[in-house]
Design an enzyme around this catalytic site. Structure first.
Site, PDB file in Angstrom:
ATOM      1  N   HIS A 193       0.843  -1.205   0.000  1.00  0.00           N
ATOM      2  CA  HIS A 193       0.000   0.000   0.000  1.00  0.00           C
ATOM      3  C   HIS A 193       0.871   1.246   0.000  1.00  0.00           C
ATOM      4  CE1 HIS A 193       0.476   0.955   4.368  1.00  0.00           C
ATOM      5  NE2 HIS A 193       0.501  -0.354   4.524  1.00  0.00           N
TER       6      HIS A 193
ATOM      7  N   ASP B 228      -0.010   4.459   1.126  1.00  0.00           N
ATOM      8  CA  ASP B 228      -0.159   5.457   2.182  1.00  0.00           C
ATOM      9  C   ASP B 228       0.666   5.075   3.407  1.00  0.00           C
ATOM     10  OD1 ASP B 228      -1.967   3.277   2.483  1.00  0.00           O
ATOM     11  OD2 ASP B 228      -3.058   4.387   4.007  1.00  0.00           O
TER      12      ASP B 228
ATOM     13  N   GLU C 138      -4.832   2.118   3.138  1.00  0.00           N
ATOM     14  CA  GLU C 138      -4.753   0.886   3.930  1.00  0.00           C
ATOM     15  C   GLU C 138      -4.743   1.184   5.415  1.00  0.00           C
ATOM     16  OE1 GLU C 138      -2.833  -2.410   6.154  1.00  0.00           O
ATOM     17  OE2 GLU C 138      -2.215  -0.316   5.958  1.00  0.00           O
TER      18      GLU C 138
END
Length: 320
Positions: free
Chosen positions: A79, A81, A148
């Site tokens: 992910h 983020d 996420e």
């Protein structure tokens, strides 16, 4: 080769090169447009099949190396983020500013902020794999999802029809020699406590009480390390002080992310003038008790109180 030269050579590895690049791009959960565009541009510049969906997920596909065309395709997932936390007083805007990386010994750190290795390391590994022209591999489908750390919006928005692979390797873990087959979820709870504000008395002195110096960490990965949570410790301090004396509460704040173990918390108490010396002694006693309790897990923990300017309202939390 000296240890320092060895470290410098490792930092020139493509994984660290890409990690440095993505660390210059803000990627707070819910604000991944810039990093998503960077990843999509990476794929297009290299002629890879590139998918960027409405949730800003990015899927990059690389054909199999010669001789591996019949091997099953492999999905690599991570992910984009990161948990955005900074030390109090640090002038850093996670929606604009790049992270400030530094190397100490064999460790890579971000100065006064979280590093974002969760899950920036997946981005760096994925890009290094895709950019390697000598590596022999089956067809690769590298997917980077959004949000996420908060809502799983990116993963929930993925279309299964975008993938042909049946084997998925998730790079959001910390063990080099273990396979993980499950993950933890999370539930957000909002709590509102009604309070009645009253005017502070003239004979009361505002004192800022703080809990600082904790290591903190990810609420998932470090929750079993026995580290202190600044919010909980401040609550214990306040409870102890109220039992001993009773003060007015004017301000309370702690933590910045729901999925991080908070490192700092503070309150402003209104202390009767005649109780200031007693208050200082009580804070010192509570600090020493907590210092002894956490001297192995959080050796830099400190509880302190210092006078501040007037102008606070007050919520009564006890009586002297």
């Amino acid at each position: 080769m000296s240890k320092q030269l060895e470290i410098e050579a490792q930092l020139r590895h493509p994984v660290f090169t890409y990690f440095s690049e993505i660390s210059a791009i803000p990627r707070e959960s819910g604000h991944e447009k810039a990093i998503s565009d960077y990843l999509a541009a990476f794929g297009r510049e290299r002629g890879l099949e590139t998918i960027q969906d409405e949730a800003l997920n990015v899927i990059l596909k690389k054909p199999a190396s010669p001789g591996y065309e019949s091997a099953p395709a492999v999905i690599i997932q991570g992910h984009m983020d990161m948990v955005c936390e900074k030390n109090k007083g640090t002038n850093h805007d996670f929606q604009k500013d790049p992270l400030k990386l530094r190397v100490e010994g064999e460790m890579l750190y971000a100065t006064d902020t979280t590093l974002g290795a969760d899950n920036g390391v997946a981005l760096a590994y994925g890009l290094a794999l895709l950019d390697d022209q000598l590596l022999e591999h089956p067809a690769l489908e590298v997917v980077f999802t959004t949000e996420e750390e908060t809502t799983f919006h990116g993963a929930n928005a993925l279309e299964a029809s975008c993938f042909s692979g049946k084997i998925l390797i998730n790079l959001d873990s910390e063990e080099d020699d273990a396979l993980l087959v499950s993950s933890a979820g999370g539930v957000g709870i909002g709590l509102t406590l009604p309070v009645e504000w009253v005017e502070a008395e003239k004979e009361q002195v505002p004192v800022r009480l703080s809990v600082k110096g904790l290591q903190g960490g990810h609420s998932g990965m470090e929750i079993d390390k026995g580290r202190g949570n600044a919010i909980k410790l401040l609550g214990r301090v306040l409870q102890e002080l109220v039992i001993r004396q009773g003060y007015g509460l004017a301000y309370l704040e702690g933590g910045s992310q729901r999925n991080a173990i908070s490192r700092e918390a503070e309150a402003v108490l209104l202390v009767p003038v005649e109780a200031i010396e007693r208050f200082d002694k009580q804070v010192s006693e509570v600090h020493e008790a907590l210092r002894q309790e956490f001297y192995l897990k959080d050796p830099k923990l400190r509880v302190s109180g210092f006078k501040t300017k007037r102008g606070w309202g007050m919520v009564t939390i006890g009586r002297s």
